[in-house]
Motif scaffolding. Structure first.
Motif, mmCIF file in Angstrom:
data_model
loop_
_atom_site.group_PDB
_atom_site.id
_atom_site.type_symbol
_atom_site.label_atom_id
_atom_site.label_comp_id
_atom_site.label_asym_id
_atom_site.label_seq_id
_atom_site.Cartn_x
_atom_site.Cartn_y
_atom_site.Cartn_z
ATOM 1 N N GLN A 30 0.824 -1.206 0.000
ATOM 2 C CA GLN A 30 0.000 0.000 0.000
ATOM 3 C C GLN A 30 0.859 1.258 0.000
ATOM 4 O O GLN A 30 0.575 2.226 -0.710
ATOM 5 C CB GLN A 30 -0.939 0.002 1.207
ATOM 6 C CG GLN A 30 -2.021 -1.041 1.131
ATOM 7 C CD GLN A 30 -2.771 -1.188 2.448
ATOM 8 O OE1 GLN A 30 -2.303 -0.783 3.501
ATOM 9 N NE2 GLN A 30 -3.958 -1.800 2.375
ATOM 10 N N GLN A 31 1.916 1.238 0.797
ATOM 11 C CA GLN A 31 2.791 2.400 0.858
ATOM 12 C C GLN A 31 3.540 2.588 -0.454
ATOM 13 O O GLN A 31 3.745 3.725 -0.902
ATOM 14 C CB GLN A 31 3.770 2.278 2.023
ATOM 15 C CG GLN A 31 3.094 2.429 3.368
ATOM 16 C CD GLN A 31 4.041 2.206 4.529
ATOM 17 O OE1 GLN A 31 5.126 1.669 4.377
ATOM 18 N NE2 GLN A 31 3.606 2.624 5.713
ATOM 19 N N ALA A 32 3.925 1.495 -1.099
ATOM 20 C CA ALA A 32 4.597 1.589 -2.399
ATOM 21 C C ALA A 32 3.646 2.162 -3.440
ATOM 22 O O ALA A 32 4.034 3.005 -4.257
ATOM 23 C CB ALA A 32 5.102 0.211 -2.828
ATOM 24 N N SER A 33 2.376 1.736 -3.387
ATOM 25 C CA SER A 33 1.385 2.287 -4.318
ATOM 26 C C SER A 33 1.193 3.778 -4.087
ATOM 27 O O SER A 33 1.104 4.562 -5.035
ATOM 28 C CB SER A 33 0.042 1.571 -4.145
ATOM 29 O OG SER A 33 0.164 0.223 -4.502
ATOM 30 N N THR B 294 13.782 10.006 -9.483
ATOM 31 C CA THR B 294 13.278 9.547 -8.189
ATOM 32 C C THR B 294 12.485 8.257 -8.333
ATOM 33 O O THR B 294 12.535 7.400 -7.440
ATOM 34 C CB THR B 294 12.420 10.628 -7.491
ATOM 35 O OG1 THR B 294 11.328 10.970 -8.328
ATOM 36 C CG2 THR B 294 13.243 11.860 -7.167
ATOM 37 N N LEU B 295 11.780 8.085 -9.457
ATOM 38 C CA LEU B 295 11.074 6.818 -9.684
ATOM 39 C C LEU B 295 12.057 5.657 -9.803
ATOM 40 O O LEU B 295 11.812 4.580 -9.261
ATOM 41 C CB LEU B 295 10.222 6.906 -10.948
ATOM 42 C CG LEU B 295 8.831 7.486 -10.794
ATOM 43 C CD1 LEU B 295 8.165 7.645 -12.149
ATOM 44 C CD2 LEU B 295 7.978 6.632 -9.883
ATOM 45 N N LYS C 273 3.314 15.287 -12.970
ATOM 46 C CA LYS C 273 2.301 16.185 -13.521
ATOM 47 C C LYS C 273 2.591 17.633 -13.154
ATOM 48 O O LYS C 273 2.498 18.530 -13.993
ATOM 49 C CB LYS C 273 0.910 15.797 -13.008
ATOM 50 C CG LYS C 273 0.364 14.522 -13.587
ATOM 51 C CD LYS C 273 -1.005 14.230 -12.974
ATOM 52 C CE LYS C 273 -1.592 12.940 -13.442
ATOM 53 N NZ LYS C 273 -2.896 12.672 -12.790
ATOM 54 N N ALA C 274 2.949 17.856 -11.902
ATOM 55 C CA ALA C 274 3.240 19.220 -11.453
ATOM 56 C C ALA C 274 4.460 19.779 -12.179
ATOM 57 O O ALA C 274 4.483 20.952 -12.573
ATOM 58 C CB ALA C 274 3.474 19.236 -9.944
ATOM 59 N N GLU C 275 5.469 18.936 -12.367
ATOM 60 C CA GLU C 275 6.683 19.382 -13.058
ATOM 61 C C GLU C 275 6.388 19.732 -14.516
ATOM 62 O O GLU C 275 6.868 20.744 -15.039
ATOM 63 C CB GLU C 275 7.740 18.280 -12.970
ATOM 64 C CG GLU C 275 9.113 18.725 -13.348
ATOM 65 C CD GLU C 275 10.167 17.645 -13.129
ATOM 66 O OE1 GLU C 275 11.262 17.803 -13.681
ATOM 67 O OE2 GLU C 275 9.903 16.656 -12.422
ATOM 68 N N ILE C 276 5.565 18.937 -15.162
ATOM 69 C CA ILE C 276 5.201 19.210 -16.559
ATOM 70 C C ILE C 276 4.386 20.494 -16.652
ATOM 71 O O ILE C 276 4.595 21.318 -17.539
ATOM 72 C CB ILE C 276 4.444 18.006 -17.163
ATOM 73 C CG1 ILE C 276 5.415 16.843 -17.369
ATOM 74 C CG2 ILE C 276 3.780 18.384 -18.473
ATOM 75 C CD1 ILE C 276 4.750 15.540 -17.756
ATOM 76 N N VAL D 60 4.125 5.632 -5.562
ATOM 77 C CA VAL D 60 4.050 5.734 -7.022
ATOM 78 C C VAL D 60 3.040 6.816 -7.414
ATOM 79 O O VAL D 60 3.296 7.619 -8.311
ATOM 80 C CB VAL D 60 3.692 4.373 -7.649
ATOM 81 C CG1 VAL D 60 3.329 4.519 -9.113
ATOM 82 C CG2 VAL D 60 4.839 3.395 -7.479
ATOM 83 N N ARG D 61 1.891 6.857 -6.718
ATOM 84 C CA ARG D 61 0.906 7.901 -7.014
ATOM 85 C C ARG D 61 1.493 9.290 -6.762
ATOM 86 O O ARG D 61 1.275 10.226 -7.530
ATOM 87 C CB ARG D 61 -0.357 7.700 -6.168
ATOM 88 C CG ARG D 61 -1.270 6.607 -6.698
ATOM 89 C CD ARG D 61 -2.628 6.627 -6.013
ATOM 90 N NE ARG D 61 -2.570 6.376 -4.580
ATOM 91 C CZ ARG D 61 -2.523 5.174 -4.009
ATOM 92 N NH1 ARG D 61 -2.535 4.101 -4.771
ATOM 93 N NH2 ARG D 61 -2.472 5.048 -2.703
ATOM 94 N N GLN D 62 2.253 9.426 -5.679
ATOM 95 C CA GLN D 62 2.875 10.715 -5.381
ATOM 96 C C GLN D 62 3.894 11.095 -6.446
ATOM 97 O O GLN D 62 4.008 12.260 -6.829
ATOM 98 C CB GLN D 62 3.543 10.680 -4.002
ATOM 99 C CG GLN D 62 2.550 10.640 -2.869
ATOM 100 C CD GLN D 62 3.221 10.402 -1.522
ATOM 101 O OE1 GLN D 62 4.385 10.031 -1.450
ATOM 102 N NE2 GLN D 62 2.467 10.608 -0.451
ATOM 103 N N GLU D 63 4.633 10.122 -6.939
ATOM 104 C CA GLU D 63 5.613 10.384 -7.995
ATOM 105 C C GLU D 63 4.911 10.824 -9.278
ATOM 106 O O GLU D 63 5.381 11.715 -9.981
ATOM 107 C CB GLU D 63 6.487 9.150 -8.264
ATOM 108 C CG GLU D 63 7.400 8.763 -7.129
ATOM 109 C CD GLU D 63 8.514 9.757 -6.873
ATOM 110 O OE1 GLU D 63 8.701 10.713 -7.647
ATOM 111 O OE2 GLU D 63 9.216 9.583 -5.867
#
Length: 134
Positions: free
Chosen positions: A22-25, A121-122, A36-39, A28-31
């Motif tokens: 769950q934490q890994a998921s 970071t990914l 999206k924010a960077e783009i 990944v969602r945060q990444e």
């Protein structure tokens, strides 16, 4: 943060693996949100610059038209007007060809517009997930 207070020592391995998944998921969602924010940030910065370049291109085109008329009028004293116009047209064609070659070279060397920090970071996150004890 893992502490003795949140009862992780009393949980089964299956529960801990489920929680890690769950934490890994969530990570990944945060990444993905970071990407999206960077783009969006890069697109916002680019739009202002593109607008200024477009306005500059229009002004330059008007100046180029006036300069072309000046060159034709200046050469008209030495040759017929049609020959002066032809000479100026050929000169501008050569300039355009040079700019096309230069622009194509620059585009080929251009780095991509992908969110590079996010991909780095990914990659680190994936490595950590594969080998969490390292």
């Amino acid at each position: 943060m893992i502490t003795a207070n949140n009862g992780l020592r009393d949980r089964s391995t299956a529960e801990l693996v489920k929680r890690l998944s769950q934490q890994a998921s969530a990570l990944v969602r945060q990444e993905i949100e970071l990407a999206k924010a960077e783009i969006r940030e890069k697109a916002g910065e680019a739009s202002v610059g593109i607008g200024a370049l477009a306005a500059a291109a229009v002004a330059a085109l008007l100046a180029l038209g006036a300069f072309t008329a000046f060159l034709i009028m200046a050469l008209d004293g030495a040759m017929p007007a049609w020959a002066a116009a032809l000479c100026v047209t050929i000169a501008w064609g050569l300039v355009a060809a040079g700019l096309v070659l230069y622009g194509r070279q620059q585009l080929q060397e251009m780095r991509t517009a992908v969110p590079e920090k996010t991909f780095e970071t990914l990659k680190e996150d994936i490595q950590w997930l594969k080998h969490p004890t390292n």
